[in-house]
Design a protein around this motif. Structure first.
Motif, mmCIF file in Angstrom:
data_model
loop_
_atom_site.group_PDB
_atom_site.id
_atom_site.type_symbol
_atom_site.label_atom_id
_atom_site.label_comp_id
_atom_site.label_asym_id
_atom_site.label_seq_id
_atom_site.Cartn_x
_atom_site.Cartn_y
_atom_site.Cartn_z
ATOM 1 N N ASN A 4 0.826 -1.202 0.000
ATOM 2 C CA ASN A 4 0.000 0.000 0.000
ATOM 3 C C ASN A 4 0.863 1.256 0.000
ATOM 4 O OD1 ASN A 4 -2.434 -1.439 0.083
ATOM 5 N ND2 ASN A 4 -2.323 -1.621 2.309
ATOM 6 N N ARG A 29 -3.461 1.499 -2.908
ATOM 7 C CA ARG A 29 -2.418 0.563 -3.304
ATOM 8 C C ARG A 29 -1.397 1.220 -4.223
ATOM 9 N NH1 ARG A 29 -7.052 -3.905 -4.709
ATOM 10 N NH2 ARG A 29 -7.628 -4.387 -2.539
ATOM 11 N N LYS A 30 -0.225 0.654 -4.294
ATOM 12 C CA LYS A 30 0.790 1.142 -5.215
ATOM 13 C C LYS A 30 0.366 0.810 -6.644
ATOM 14 C CE LYS A 30 4.593 0.828 -1.915
ATOM 15 N NZ LYS A 30 5.872 0.179 -1.540
ATOM 16 N N GLU A 32 -2.155 2.157 -8.453
ATOM 17 C CA GLU A 32 -3.602 2.105 -8.714
ATOM 18 C C GLU A 32 -4.185 3.511 -8.762
ATOM 19 O OE1 GLU A 32 -6.542 0.510 -6.121
ATOM 20 O OE2 GLU A 32 -5.929 1.694 -4.369
ATOM 21 N N LEU A 34 -7.457 5.366 -7.478
ATOM 22 C CA LEU A 34 -8.586 5.261 -6.552
ATOM 23 C C LEU A 34 -9.445 6.501 -6.691
ATOM 24 C CD1 LEU A 34 -9.853 3.700 -4.025
ATOM 25 C CD2 LEU A 34 -8.628 5.405 -2.659
ATOM 26 N N ARG A 184 -2.991 7.080 -16.755
ATOM 27 C CA ARG A 184 -2.725 5.652 -16.986
ATOM 28 C C ARG A 184 -1.218 5.393 -17.121
ATOM 29 N NH1 ARG A 184 -7.472 6.258 -20.520
ATOM 30 N NH2 ARG A 184 -9.266 5.292 -19.476
ATOM 31 N N LYS A 187 0.251 5.510 -13.702
ATOM 32 C CA LYS A 187 -0.076 4.256 -13.009
ATOM 33 C C LYS A 187 0.867 3.136 -13.453
ATOM 34 C CE LYS A 187 -3.692 0.746 -13.194
ATOM 35 N NZ LYS A 187 -5.052 0.427 -13.676
ATOM 36 N N SER A 192 0.717 6.152 -7.604
ATOM 37 C CA SER A 192 -0.626 5.954 -7.055
ATOM 38 C C SER A 192 -1.382 7.272 -7.171
ATOM 39 C CB SER A 192 -0.555 5.518 -5.590
ATOM 40 O OG SER A 192 0.158 4.307 -5.466
ATOM 41 N N SER A 207 -10.900 4.568 -12.932
ATOM 42 C CA SER A 207 -10.438 4.077 -11.624
ATOM 43 C C SER A 207 -10.399 2.554 -11.527
ATOM 44 C CB SER A 207 -11.337 4.629 -10.509
ATOM 45 O OG SER A 207 -12.665 4.187 -10.670
ATOM 46 N N ASP A 208 -9.529 2.071 -10.636
ATOM 47 C CA ASP A 208 -9.469 0.647 -10.305
ATOM 48 C C ASP A 208 -10.430 0.318 -9.170
ATOM 49 O OD1 ASP A 208 -7.164 -0.175 -12.039
ATOM 50 O OD2 ASP A 208 -6.162 1.360 -10.853
ATOM 51 N N ARG A 209 -10.467 1.221 -8.190
ATOM 52 C CA ARG A 209 -11.396 1.045 -7.064
ATOM 53 C C ARG A 209 -12.020 2.387 -6.733
ATOM 54 N NH1 ARG A 209 -9.203 -0.849 -1.967
ATOM 55 N NH2 ARG A 209 -7.389 0.456 -2.447
ATOM 56 N N ASN A 223 -14.539 -2.523 -5.948
ATOM 57 C CA ASN A 223 -13.810 -2.629 -7.209
ATOM 58 C C ASN A 223 -14.682 -2.045 -8.319
ATOM 59 O OD1 ASN A 223 -11.570 -4.007 -6.080
ATOM 60 N ND2 ASN A 223 -12.703 -5.936 -6.172
#
Length: 507
Positions: A4, A29-30, A32, A34, A184, A187, A192, A207-209, A223
């Protein structure tokens, strides 16, 4: 080693009686992206301001890359690898991009090696795909370019965790796509990113989450691929919500209340912003204006309200607006709500409280030397309640409110002036789903009263969903007026790019 980049545990912060954050626990998280979602006033800005070292938490802890932190300033956060790009950019307009990026540079003693610094910045540009002329002055840049300078500045200072607060609020669709490509790439390089936005379609795309806050509390993290816009909206509001926009058909006046013919605006440098624009607007009608940002929307608003001069004709109830002052136009019953790129610079006075900003529109109507502040306080309290403006007090400075609540103050003030014609420019910028629906309902109520509304907005779905007709403009020209209920959005998109309606229909 921690997977993280950020771990927040039991974080709380309050302002007076307002509990902005209550025991927030989450991780980023690394590598990602959010998204941070929530209604206006849900505590998003407070949370990221604590992560950026601007506010100090009252309880709880922040861990960055496995190390417990105790930030006392933004410099502490930068040193730990966190950079924040604010809604209102922190750039010096008269300086170059290079000067802004290196502002405050102390490394290397008294003398700074500009060649080495420039090489370092160019390496960052190459790594992440930026293309900024470092010698250009900030005031010559577009909003998108200024934002890119802010991002480069954070990366130059060593940030590998980036917080973006409403980064697409004033970007064109093309600029938004460019920004997302940059994010992107960041990322992919292991950065992050926390992105605050109210645009659910963008959340689903980038986003991923998604972490959702509601009234200062953590609702949950999901998610993105396993969620939907409807689910996220429900989490934000606290109940299931309909994402379709409410359309109301009102009774129209028999004759137009506004008749615009051959409206042309040319600035001092000879640039033509409005080019022979003509249209009618009826009472009880909402006429949407669709166009890429910079197509003449701002000039149209300012010409119709007397701020800028133009040739041609604009008749409102037998009065030629082009010959009148802004005050004379206001007395006719024309109100403009313009949500500019810089709300605090153009729309409101940042250092004044809610009451004083409300009174700004009525002070010239006061009798005698003194302003009736008691009535101003009553009106401010009423607006705060009815428009659900999240503020500790009506005497709270507006610059300390969230972006969405600043906007609500702007909108509420203009709508309360009982207009006959309402010019509404970008009313939904930075507003969450609930607040947007609240504003739409308010505009629909004005339609029912027979008020004509000229609506300028960025989101095509919003414009088409609530407007009776849509006028598409490009480079200051009216490309055609269409029925949004029977016209494909692709057609409107082609018109926005410069095709007139006959060209599109015959293609």
């Amino acid at each position: 080693m921690s997977l993280n980049a950020i771990e927040v545990n039991n974080l709380s912060k309050s302002f007076g009686k307002v509990l902005s954050n209550q025991h927030i626990t989450l991780e980023v998280r690394k590598g990602e992206i959010l998204s941070l979602l929530g209604e206006n006033g849900s505590g998003k800005s407070t949370l990221v301001n604590m992560l950026a070292g601007i506010y100090a938490p009252e309880s709880g802890s922040i861990t960055i890359n496995g190390e417990l932190q105790n930030f006392s300033s933004p410099q502490d956060a930068i040193a730990a690898g966190i950079g924040m790009v604010h809604q209102h950019f922190k750039l010096v307009e008269v300086m170059s991009a290079l000067e802004n990026i290196t502002l405050g540079e102390r490394k290397g003693g008294f003398f700074i090696n500009k060649t080495k610094i420039k090489e370092k910045i160019e390496a960052i540009q190459k790594q992440f795909g930026f293309n900024i002329d470092l010698d250009r002055k900030i005031y010559t840049m577009s909003v998108s370019e200024k934002q890119t300078v802010e991002i480069i500045k954070m990366l130059y200072q060593g940030a590998r965790i980036l917080i973006l607060d409403e980064p697409t609020a004033v970007l064109t669709p093309q600029e938004t796509r460019q920004l997302f490509e940059i994010l992107r790439r960041m990322k992919e390089k292991g950065c992050s990113i926390i992105i605050i936005t109210h645009k659910l379609n963008e959340v689903m795309e980038i986003s991923d989450r998604v972490t959702v806050l509601h009234k200062g509390k953590l609702v949950g993290t999901v998610n993105t691929a396993e969620s939907s816009e409807e689910e996220l909206a429900g989490m934000m509001i606290g109940e299931k919500i309909d994402l379709t926009y409410e359309y109301v058909k009102a009774e129209l006046t028999s004759e137009p209340i506004l008749q615009v013919r051959d409206l042309t605006n040319i600035d001092k440098l000879g640039k033509k912003h409005l080019d022979g624009m003509s249209f009618d607007l009826f009472g009880g009608e909402m006429l949407g204006v669709a166009g890429i940002v910079g197509s003449g929307q701002k000039e149209l608003c300012e010409v119709l309200t007397g701020i800028q001069k133009a040739t041609g004709s604009a008749i409102f109830q037998n009065s030629q607006l082009l010959k009148l002052s802004p005050l004379e136009i206001k007395k006719l019953g024309i109100r403009m709500n313009f949500v500019p790129e810089d709300r605090l610079g153009m729309g409101l006075v940042a250092g004044m409280d809610v009451t004083d900003n409300v009174l700004l529109r009525t002070y010239n109507e006061s009798k005698g030397l003194f302003i009736d502040r008691h009535s101003g306080d009553e009106l401010a309290r009423d607006l705060v309640e009815r428009y659900e403006i999240a503020t500790p007090s009506i005497h709270h400075q507006v610059k300390q409110l969230s972006g969405g609540n600043i906007q609500k103050v702007l909108l509420a003030r203009e709508i309360e002036m009982t207009p006959k014609l309402l010019i509404v420019s970008y009313p939904f910028r930075g507003l969450d789903v609930g607040a947007t629906n609240n504003i739409i309902s308010t505009l629909n109520e004005q339609k029912k009263k027979g008020i004509g509304i000229l609506l300028i907005a960025e989101d095509i779905d919003q414009i088409c969903g609530i407007s009776d007709r849509v006028m598409v403009i490009h480079d200051g020209k009216n490309m055609g007026i269409v029925d949004p209920k029977t016209t494909a959005k692709e057609t409107i998109g082609l018109m926005m790019m410069g095709k007139n309606i006959s060209e599109v229909q015959n293609a």
